[in-house]
Design a protein around this motif. Structure first.
Motif, PDB file in Angstrom:
ATOM      1  N   GLY A   4       0.536  -1.613  -0.219  1.00 44.76           N
ATOM      2  CA  GLY A   4       0.301   0.297  -0.119  1.00 44.76           C
ATOM      3  C   GLY A   4       0.332   1.292  -0.028  1.00 44.76           C
ATOM      4  O   GLY A   4       1.786   1.435   0.795  1.00 44.76           O
ATOM      5  N   SER A  30      -2.210  -1.142  -3.698  1.00 43.76           N
ATOM      6  CA  SER A  30      -3.739  -0.471  -2.458  1.00 43.76           C
ATOM      7  C   SER A  30      -3.000   1.391  -2.510  1.00 43.76           C
ATOM      8  O   SER A  30      -1.889   1.595  -2.320  1.00 43.76           O
ATOM      9  N   SER A  32      -3.492   5.383  -2.661  1.00 39.33           N
ATOM     10  CA  SER A  32      -4.225   6.862  -1.410  1.00 39.33           C
ATOM     11  C   SER A  32      -4.155   7.277  -2.479  1.00 39.33           C
ATOM     12  O   SER A  32      -4.213   7.657  -4.031  1.00 39.33           O
ATOM     13  N   CYS A  52      -7.819   3.153  -2.979  1.00 39.49           N
ATOM     14  CA  CYS A  52      -8.692   3.314  -2.125  1.00 39.49           C
ATOM     15  C   CYS A  52      -9.562   4.714  -1.598  1.00 39.49           C
ATOM     16  O   CYS A  52      -9.395   5.286  -1.981  1.00 39.49           O
ATOM     17  N   ASN A  55      -7.009   6.720   3.141  1.00 33.53           N
ATOM     18  CA  ASN A  55      -5.359   5.854   3.372  1.00 33.53           C
ATOM     19  C   ASN A  55      -5.290   4.897   4.520  1.00 33.53           C
ATOM     20  O   ASN A  55      -4.923   3.521   4.834  1.00 33.53           O
ATOM     21  N   VAL A  58      -5.936   1.750   2.619  1.00 33.91           N
ATOM     22  CA  VAL A  58      -5.235   1.496   1.986  1.00 33.91           C
ATOM     23  C   VAL A  58      -4.374   0.819   2.765  1.00 33.91           C
ATOM     24  O   VAL A  58      -3.986  -0.219   2.629  1.00 33.91           O
TER      25      VAL A  58
END
Length: 256
Positions: A4, A30, A32, A52, A55, A58
């Motif tokens: 992420g 993933s 932000s 996503c 945050n 994420v």
């Protein structure tokens, strides 16, 4: 690996692009939502990349958490998030020490710092990692050179030399402008110098000789390379680099 990225700027774009281009294995990435355009462009490249809604989402979908927000807002952004021990944190945030990072993420999980440059997207960059970290090394060794160091003092020094990018281009601009004064079209001068620099950089990857040995190798006694090198050395041109880097290092360590 489920990775992420908190923060979707230039470095995230370069790292994710490099991971795809050079086959770094991952199950999911993933992103932000902050930089919506960049995030959407990356998501369009591969079905395993997802933007996503927050945050925290994420983090919830990741085991490797890459932190790529600007240092000025790090406390604000990370203070709203809940990390846990499963998160393997890799920080790209300049100037935030491991101790400070630990306080921001509030977890006992593994943490590491990395300083990476946009060229990792092309597999030609260098990344400094502190401390030695198997996950970060696995990612960045595929994207160029990955150098692990065992102290933040060494990491700061590697970070400092990345401050020479502008001066590198300034030297090329000086040469291009000089060629233009000799009647050469600027575009031709630029093209020539670009290829010339690529060749020199490639030579550094073909040997492990010290740079000092490469200096000597390309100088014929009484030749033109020796002439320029001797002139610049006599004028102390190279010494200015060390002095400038000393100043950068003091700034990085908060002593400027």
């Amino acid at each position: 690996m489920r990775a992420g990225f908190i923060g979707t700027g230039t470095i995230t774009q370069a790292v994710v692009t490099g991971m795809l281009r050079f086959g770094v294995p991952f199950e999911r990435i993933s992103l932000s939502p902050r930089n919506a355009r960049t995030a959407a462009e990356l998501a369009a490249l591969d079905g395993r990349i997802h933007v996503c809604a927050s945050n925290q989402e994420v983090l919830d979908n990741s085991d490797v958490a890459c932190l790529a927000v600007v240092p000025q807002i790090a406390a604000e952004v990370l203070g709203e998030l809940e990390f846990d021990a499963r998160h393997h944190v890799i920080s790209f945030m300049a100037g935030i020490s491991l101790d400070q990072l630990r306080g921001l993420v509030r977890t006992s999980g593994k943490i590491a710092r990395a300083v990476s440059l946009p060229a990792v997207a092309e597999g030609k960059g260098s990344t400094a990692i502190c401390p030695a970290d198997e996950v970060a090394k696995a990612i960045f060794a595929a994207l160029g050179e990955a150098i692990e160091v065992d102290s933040e003092d060494k990491f700061d020094a590697l970070s400092a030399v990345t401050a020479t990018m502008a001066s590198f281009y300034a030297v090329l601009e000086t040469q291009a402008s000089w060629l233009a004064k000799q009647g050469i079209d600027y575009a031709d001068a630029r093209a020539f110098l670009s290829g010339y620099c690529v060749g020199l950089a490639h030579d550094t990857t073909r040997t492990e000789q010290p740079f000092s040995a490469m200096v000597m190798h390309c100088m014929t006694p009484g030749g033109i390379n020796e002439q320029v090198h001797t002139e610049l050395s006599r004028r102390g041109a190279y010494a200015y680099y060390g002095e400038a880097l000393d100043g950068v290092l003091r700034r990085i360590r908060g002593r400027a």
